[in-house]
Enzyme design. Structure first.
Site, PDB file in Angstrom:
ATOM      1  N   ARG A   8     -44.079  18.933 -48.553  1.00 11.65           N
ATOM      2  CA  ARG A   8     -44.548  18.260 -49.755  1.00 11.65           C
ATOM      3  C   ARG A   8     -46.017  17.898 -49.595  1.00 11.65           C
ATOM      4  O   ARG A   8     -46.538  17.848 -48.487  1.00 11.65           O
ATOM      5  CB  ARG A   8     -43.713  16.997 -49.999  1.00 11.65           C
ATOM      6  N   LYS A  57     -35.983  15.715 -37.159  1.00  7.86           N
ATOM      7  CA  LYS A  57     -35.985  16.577 -38.345  1.00  7.86           C
ATOM      8  C   LYS A  57     -35.571  18.004 -37.978  1.00  7.86           C
ATOM      9  O   LYS A  57     -36.225  18.671 -37.190  1.00  7.86           O
ATOM     10  CB  LYS A  57     -37.400  16.564 -38.925  1.00  7.86           C
ATOM     11  N   ARG A  87     -39.015   5.608 -44.402  1.00  5.91           N
ATOM     12  CA  ARG A  87     -39.114   5.331 -42.968  1.00  5.91           C
ATOM     13  C   ARG A  87     -38.135   4.230 -42.601  1.00  5.91           C
ATOM     14  O   ARG A  87     -37.877   3.348 -43.410  1.00  5.91           O
ATOM     15  CB  ARG A  87     -40.530   4.848 -42.618  1.00  5.91           C
TER      16      ARG A  87
HETATM   17  P1  ATP Z   1     -41.623  12.485 -44.487  1.00  5.28           P
HETATM   18  O1  ATP Z   1     -40.535  12.099 -45.448  1.00  5.28           O
HETATM   19  O2  ATP Z   1     -41.252  12.333 -43.068  1.00  5.28           O
HETATM   20  O3  ATP Z   1     -42.982  11.957 -44.857  1.00  5.28           O
HETATM   21  P2  ATP Z   1     -41.618  14.849 -45.759  1.00  5.28           P
HETATM   22  O4  ATP Z   1     -40.194  15.049 -46.043  1.00  5.28           O
HETATM   23  O5  ATP Z   1     -42.502  14.373 -46.813  1.00  5.28           O
HETATM   24  O6  ATP Z   1     -41.756  13.952 -44.521  1.00  5.28           O
HETATM   25  P3  ATP Z   1     -42.323  17.502 -45.693  1.00  5.28           P
HETATM   26  O7  ATP Z   1     -43.516  17.478 -46.538  1.00  5.28           O
HETATM   27  O8  ATP Z   1     -41.030  17.928 -46.261  1.00  5.28           O
HETATM   28  O9  ATP Z   1     -42.183  16.105 -45.043  1.00  5.28           O
HETATM   29  O10 ATP Z   1     -42.573  18.393 -44.385  1.00  5.28           O
HETATM   30  C1  ATP Z   1     -43.818  18.446 -43.749  1.00  5.28           C
HETATM   31  C2  ATP Z   1     -43.806  17.661 -42.467  1.00  5.28           C
HETATM   32  O11 ATP Z   1     -42.716  18.048 -41.631  1.00  5.28           O
HETATM   33  C3  ATP Z   1     -45.035  17.946 -41.616  1.00  5.28           C
HETATM   34  O12 ATP Z   1     -46.050  17.056 -41.913  1.00  5.28           O
HETATM   35  C4  ATP Z   1     -44.540  17.787 -40.172  1.00  5.28           C
HETATM   36  O13 ATP Z   1     -44.564  16.440 -39.780  1.00  5.28           O
HETATM   37  C5  ATP Z   1     -43.097  18.190 -40.258  1.00  5.28           C
HETATM   38  N1  ATP Z   1     -42.834  19.605 -39.887  1.00  5.28           N
HETATM   39  C6  ATP Z   1     -43.607  20.699 -40.050  1.00  5.28           C
HETATM   40  N2  ATP Z   1     -42.980  21.812 -39.639  1.00  5.28           N
HETATM   41  C7  ATP Z   1     -41.762  21.427 -39.206  1.00  5.28           C
HETATM   42  C8  ATP Z   1     -40.642  22.110 -38.661  1.00  5.28           C
HETATM   43  N3  ATP Z   1     -40.614  23.435 -38.511  1.00  5.28           N
HETATM   44  N4  ATP Z   1     -39.577  21.363 -38.328  1.00  5.28           N
HETATM   45  C9  ATP Z   1     -39.558  20.035 -38.483  1.00  5.28           C
HETATM   46  N5  ATP Z   1     -40.577  19.337 -38.995  1.00  5.28           N
HETATM   47  C10 ATP Z   1     -41.668  20.012 -39.361  1.00  5.28           C
END
Ligand code: ATP
Length: 324
Positions: free
Chosen positions: A119, A184, A319
């Site tokens: 995102r 994750k 978080r």
């Molecule tokens: P959060 O809720 O933790 O802020 P998000 O759900 O908004 O995260 P996304 O935007 O869905 O996060 O995913 C991007 C983030 O996930 C990256 O900034 C990094 O921290 C993490 N990420 C990137 N690649 C991977 C991967 N292959 N597996 C797990 N985490 C990853």
């Protein structure tokens, strides 16, 4: 050559360096170098003196005809299939396909993404051949408000798929992450294509870490993969993709009629942080409270000092806010 080598090694049998060299038309030294590179990339190569090399059963490249065979016939025909060795992002490719040929159900897969998306423009690490990078497009003809709760429903389908593959304890972090052992494991990114008030499509991106043990660059939060979980479930991406698409197709049938409501009732079984103190971060704004689950539309119900607040997904991050 790495690709051909992977293909040869993925039949579950041992192959000697010499035999591999013969099959590929290269020297043993070249085979050895390539094997070393596969190992460096994180492939779980097994080598036994006197027998040779192999990959664990189920560790193979994506195979479109195998995926289609695994699906019930009626389901396979529901989708247009696209499989690439490399894409910028499967969601981006799906959007391009929709722009050219109009809204239609399709599945787009890649072995590697060079600009995998999270995102807010964040990067999704996507090394070659190790994980699932998949976009499923589901057309809607009655506007985007019908998509409320969709990413949560997709998460539930994904958890069911992983459970069927032999992985227990996968849970959802509202609105769009799959956690395993608190780290994750998978992410979901739902985008909308087309006219938001009329004919549109949900572009559902799913990334699942399957074999990954060492991403090319650091991931700035705790992460894991099916292999790292040590649970010994299936590592067969073809089976998981087919099962996910079949389950999603079935779930969509009730989602189209009733929306997220029937899924909302079961959300608490999937909720990673049920009853925990959490904070919801949206830019500079932070709301703290007790996680009380979700509404019928998939909004987060947060008990704050000022009473219950309902927050919808999109640009917010959840978080944990307690020490336990
Ligand atoms: P959060 O809720 O933790 O802020 P998000 O759900 O908004 O995260 P996304 O935007 O869905 O996060 O995913 C991007 C983030 O996930 C990256 O900034 C990094 O921290 C993490 N990420 C990137 N690649 C991977 C991967 N292959 N597996 C797990 N985490 C990853």
């Amino acid at each position: 050559m790495l690709q051909q080598l992977l293909k040869l090694l993925a039949d579950g049998r041992f192959h000697s360096g010499e035999a591999l060299g013969e099959r590929l038309g290269v020297s043993r030294a070249a085979v050895w170098k390539a094997l070393k590179r596969l190992e460096e990339q994180g492939f779980p190569l097994q080598s036994v003196r006197g027998k040779g090399y192999r990959l664990p059963r189920g560790v193979s490249l994506l195979d479109q005809s195998q995926i289609i065979e695994l699906l019930p016939a009626a389901r396979a025909e529901d989708w247009e299939w696209h499989l690439h060795q490399e894409l910028d992002s499967t969601n981006a490719e799906a959007q391009r396909l929709l722009n050219v040929g109009g809204m239609r159900p399709l599945v787009c897969l890649a072995e590697r993404q060079t600009a995998g998306r999270g995102r807010r423009g964040r990067i999704w690490q996507s090394p070659y051949g190790q994980n699932i990078y998949m976009t499923v497009v589901v057309p809607f003809d009655s506007g985007a408000q019908r998509l409320e709760g969709l990413s949560l429903m997709v998460g539930m389908v994904l958890v069911d798929t992983l459970e069927a593959a032999g992985y227990k304890g996968c849970r959802l972090k509202w609105p769009n992450d799959v956690l395993l052992d608190g780290a994750k494991l998978a992410g979901i990114l739902v985008e909308v294509a087309g006219d938001l008030t009329a004919e549109c499509a949900a572009v559902i991106g799913v990334g699942v870490n399957v074999l990954m043990t060492a991403p090319a660059s650091e991931i700035d939060q705790a992460w894991t993969s099916l292999r790292l979980s040590g649970q010994g479930g299936s590592l067969d991406r073809n089976v998981m993709v087919a099962d996910f698409v079949a389950r999603l197709g079935a779930a969509m049938e009730s989602f189209r009629v009733q929306g997220f409501m029937p899924f909302a009732r079961r959300w608490s079984e999937y909720d990673a942080w049920r009853g925990r103190e959490v904070k919801v971060v949206a830019g500079a704004s932070v709301v703290e409270g007790l996680n009380q689950g979700v509404t019928e539309r998939g909004a987060l119900r947060l008990l704050t000092v000022d009473g219950e607040q309902q927050l919808s997904g999109g640009e917010v991050s959840l978080r944990l806010n307690d020490a336990t």
